[in-house]
Design a protein around this motif. Structure first.
Motif, PDB file in Angstrom:
ATOM      1  N   ALA A 206       0.817  -1.213   0.143  1.00  0.00           N
ATOM      2  CA  ALA A 206      -0.001   0.094  -0.004  1.00  0.00           C
ATOM      3  C   ALA A 206       1.014   1.236   0.067  1.00  0.00           C
ATOM      4  N   LEU A 207       1.911   1.321   0.848  1.00  0.00           N
ATOM      5  CA  LEU A 207       2.718   2.428   0.836  1.00  0.00           C
ATOM      6  C   LEU A 207       3.538   2.577  -0.399  1.00  0.00           C
ATOM      7  N   SER A 208       3.845   1.605  -1.090  1.00  0.00           N
ATOM      8  CA  SER A 208       4.486   1.699  -2.186  1.00  0.00           C
ATOM      9  C   SER A 208       3.627   2.077  -3.615  1.00  0.00           C
ATOM     10  N   GLY A 209       2.493   2.297  -3.317  1.00  0.00           N
ATOM     11  CA  GLY A 209       1.110   2.545  -4.500  1.00  0.00           C
ATOM     12  C   GLY A 209       0.785   1.243  -4.858  1.00  0.00           C
ATOM     13  N   GLU A 210       1.199   0.235  -4.472  1.00  0.00           N
ATOM     14  CA  GLU A 210       1.021  -1.243  -5.383  1.00  0.00           C
ATOM     15  C   GLU A 210      -0.592  -1.667  -5.074  1.00  0.00           C
ATOM     16  N   ARG A 211      -1.055  -2.555  -5.750  1.00  0.00           N
ATOM     17  CA  ARG A 211      -2.276  -3.065  -5.138  1.00  0.00           C
ATOM     18  C   ARG A 211      -2.061  -4.458  -4.135  1.00  0.00           C
ATOM     19  N   LEU A 212      -2.949  -4.482  -3.183  1.00  0.00           N
ATOM     20  CA  LEU A 212      -2.738  -5.580  -2.372  1.00  0.00           C
ATOM     21  C   LEU A 212      -3.334  -6.749  -3.062  1.00  0.00           C
ATOM     22  N   GLU A 213      -2.207  -7.857  -2.983  1.00  0.00           N
ATOM     23  CA  GLU A 213      -2.704  -9.178  -3.521  1.00  0.00           C
ATOM     24  C   GLU A 213      -3.057 -10.125  -2.729  1.00  0.00           C
ATOM     25  N   ILE A 214      -4.059 -10.494  -2.774  1.00  0.00           N
ATOM     26  CA  ILE A 214      -4.473 -11.905  -2.132  1.00  0.00           C
ATOM     27  C   ILE A 214      -4.378 -13.167  -2.634  1.00  0.00           C
ATOM     28  N   TYR A 215      -3.668 -13.991  -2.262  1.00  0.00           N
ATOM     29  CA  TYR A 215      -3.562 -15.352  -2.932  1.00  0.00           C
ATOM     30  C   TYR A 215      -4.855 -16.044  -2.756  1.00  0.00           C
ATOM     31  N   GLY A 216      -5.557 -16.419  -3.539  1.00  0.00           N
ATOM     32  CA  GLY A 216      -6.749 -17.074  -3.820  1.00  0.00           C
ATOM     33  C   GLY A 216      -7.891 -15.980  -3.686  1.00  0.00           C
ATOM     34  N   ASP A 217      -9.093 -16.808  -2.986  1.00  0.00           N
ATOM     35  CA  ASP A 217     -10.267 -15.762  -2.767  1.00  0.00           C
ATOM     36  C   ASP A 217     -10.282 -15.080  -1.530  1.00  0.00           C
ATOM     37  N   GLY A 218      -9.079 -15.155  -0.513  1.00  0.00           N
ATOM     38  CA  GLY A 218      -9.236 -14.551   0.725  1.00  0.00           C
ATOM     39  C   GLY A 218      -9.993 -15.000   1.733  1.00  0.00           C
ATOM     40  N   SER A 219     -10.520 -16.418   1.520  1.00  0.00           N
ATOM     41  CA  SER A 219     -11.346 -16.919   2.656  1.00  0.00           C
ATOM     42  C   SER A 219     -10.541 -17.763   3.701  1.00  0.00           C
ATOM     43  N   GLN A 220      -9.025 -17.698   3.106  1.00  0.00           N
ATOM     44  CA  GLN A 220      -8.312 -18.570   4.215  1.00  0.00           C
ATOM     45  C   GLN A 220      -8.051 -17.737   5.416  1.00  0.00           C
ATOM     46  N   THR A 221      -8.300 -18.424   6.597  1.00  0.00           N
ATOM     47  CA  THR A 221      -8.034 -17.921   7.731  1.00  0.00           C
ATOM     48  C   THR A 221      -6.554 -18.022   8.701  1.00  0.00           C
ATOM     49  N   ARG A 222      -6.435 -17.065   9.489  1.00  0.00           N
ATOM     50  CA  ARG A 222      -5.141 -17.183  10.270  1.00  0.00           C
ATOM     51  C   ARG A 222      -5.395 -16.597  11.846  1.00  0.00           C
ATOM     52  N   GLU A 255     -10.153 -16.630  14.717  1.00  0.00           N
ATOM     53  CA  GLU A 255     -10.316 -16.881  13.518  1.00  0.00           C
ATOM     54  C   GLU A 255     -10.380 -15.580  12.530  1.00  0.00           C
ATOM     55  N   THR A 256      -9.454 -15.284  11.736  1.00  0.00           N
ATOM     56  CA  THR A 256      -9.737 -13.984  10.648  1.00  0.00           C
ATOM     57  C   THR A 256      -9.180 -14.300   9.398  1.00  0.00           C
ATOM     58  N   THR A 257     -10.244 -14.190   8.525  1.00  0.00           N
ATOM     59  CA  THR A 257      -9.994 -14.314   6.856  1.00  0.00           C
ATOM     60  C   THR A 257      -8.848 -13.337   6.527  1.00  0.00           C
ATOM     61  N   VAL A 258      -8.012 -13.615   5.503  1.00  0.00           N
ATOM     62  CA  VAL A 258      -7.243 -13.067   4.666  1.00  0.00           C
ATOM     63  C   VAL A 258      -7.891 -11.652   4.166  1.00  0.00           C
ATOM     64  N   GLY A 259      -8.967 -11.777   3.887  1.00  0.00           N
ATOM     65  CA  GLY A 259      -9.714 -10.859   3.142  1.00  0.00           C
ATOM     66  C   GLY A 259     -10.298  -9.788   4.215  1.00  0.00           C
ATOM     67  N   GLU A 260     -10.594 -10.137   5.238  1.00  0.00           N
ATOM     68  CA  GLU A 260     -10.939  -9.296   6.557  1.00  0.00           C
ATOM     69  C   GLU A 260      -9.809  -8.585   6.865  1.00  0.00           C
TER      70      GLU A 260
END
Length: 324
Positions: A206-222, A255-260
């Motif tokens: 974000a600070l480099s002006g790039e788009r944030l890439e989510i690997y897959g659909d973002g439903s994976q949780t961590r 449990e939090t999704t990567v999309g969240e």
């Protein structure tokens, strides 16, 4: 106590050193090959001297010494452990992606490197050995992850960390080395400038002006844990009696999704003046576990530890760090 911290110039290592110096009474020796963390990173935490480790006196309380060396150098690591009370073994090849790209390097660093660190502790009579593990050994299982689940690693990284846990168990039961394996959740926070994990990656993009890439659909949780909470767990694991040979999940049980996470960071960045951050979904990454969060009851009951930072509070402090 006298602390030897392998990988001590890195994100978790410098966080731990900051904590120990604030607590007072500790001498600290860092053993690091500077492949990720740097002298400047260590210097931002405390002034330090640089030594060789060969028959040198251990740093006194309040002192920090850096020995530049690699954990694959068995002799140098053993010298560095001389007179230490506790070894915190943080040095490792980290992450799923690098382990898939080069599984041999991952194995050598994480398996043989951990073996060397345990041997250094054994031959120097070190009282406590704290091993930085991960949720990755559990693999693709129905969460929450707890310490008694049969392991099924998905990526070589999980397999190498599982091997480290196995050696820790064996060195306690065969040689009496009081090992404690801590399975860290996804650690984030100030000091993570060199990290490639998801929170640091998103903020840097974000600070480099790039788009944030989510690997897959973002439903994976961590399970995301703030650095200050993590280092408190390490400190407790280094001193708590009757925990030799044990493994503990160190996370938040949330449990939090990567999309969240991406959406929350976009909101926090906007509040700090970084607006119009775009997010997109890329290819799913090989070796990624889809669901991962921890049951931390054992750490609460045995170590007297529990997390104190909420996710939004910790992320806000992390964004502020990167901006400043």
């Amino acid at each position: 106590m006298k602390w030897l911290i392998t990988g001590g110039c890195g994100f978790i290592g410098t966080g731990l050193i900051r904590f120990l110096l604030a607590e007072g009474g500790h001498g600290i020796r860092v053993f690091d090959n500077l492949s990720t963390g740097t002298r400047d990173d260590l210097g931002q935490v405390a002034p330090f001297t640089e030594g060789s480790g060969a028959e040198a006196p251990f740093p006194e309380a309040g002192e920090v010494e850096l020995i530049v060396g690699d954990i694959l150098d068995e002799a140098a690591l053993s010298q560095a452990a001389d007179k230490a009370d506790v070894v915190v073994h943080l040095a490792a090849n980290t992450g799923v992606g690098p382990s898939v790209e080069d599984p041999r390097h991952d194995c050598l660093t994480n398996v043989l490197g951990t073996f060397n660190a345990l041997e250094a502790a054994r031959h120097n009579g070190v009282g406590r050995f704290v091993f930085a593990s991960s949720g990755a050994p559990a693999g693709e299982v129905e969460p929450p992850i707890h310490e008694e689940l049969p392991p099924h690693p998905v990526a070589p990284y999980g397999a190498s960390k599982l091997a480290g846990e196995g050696y820790c168990s064996a060195y306690f039961r065969s040689f009496g080395v009081e090992t404690v394996a801590l399975r860290f959740g996804n650690v984030y926070g100030p000091g993570s400038i060199h990290k490639g994990s998801v929170v640091a990656k998103f903020i840097k993009e974000a600070l480099s002006g790039e788009r944030l890439e989510i690997y897959g659909d973002g439903s994976q949780t961590r399970d995301f844990i703030f650095i200050d909470d993590l280092v408190r767990a390490i400190r407790l694991a280094a001193a708590q009696p009757h925990v030799g040979g044990e493994t503990f999940q160190i996370a938040t049980s949330q449990e939090t999704t990567v999309g969240e996470i991406a959406a929350l960071l976009v909101s926090l960045l906007a509040a700090h003046g970084v607006r119009d951050v775009e997010v997109f979904n890329g290819e799913k990454r090989v070796g990624d576990v889809m669901r991962n969060y921890s049951d931390t009851r054992k750490a609460r009951e045995w170590l007297g530890w529990q997390p104190e930072y909420g996710l939004e509070q910790g992320l806000d402090r992390t964004v502020h760090y990167f901006l400043s």
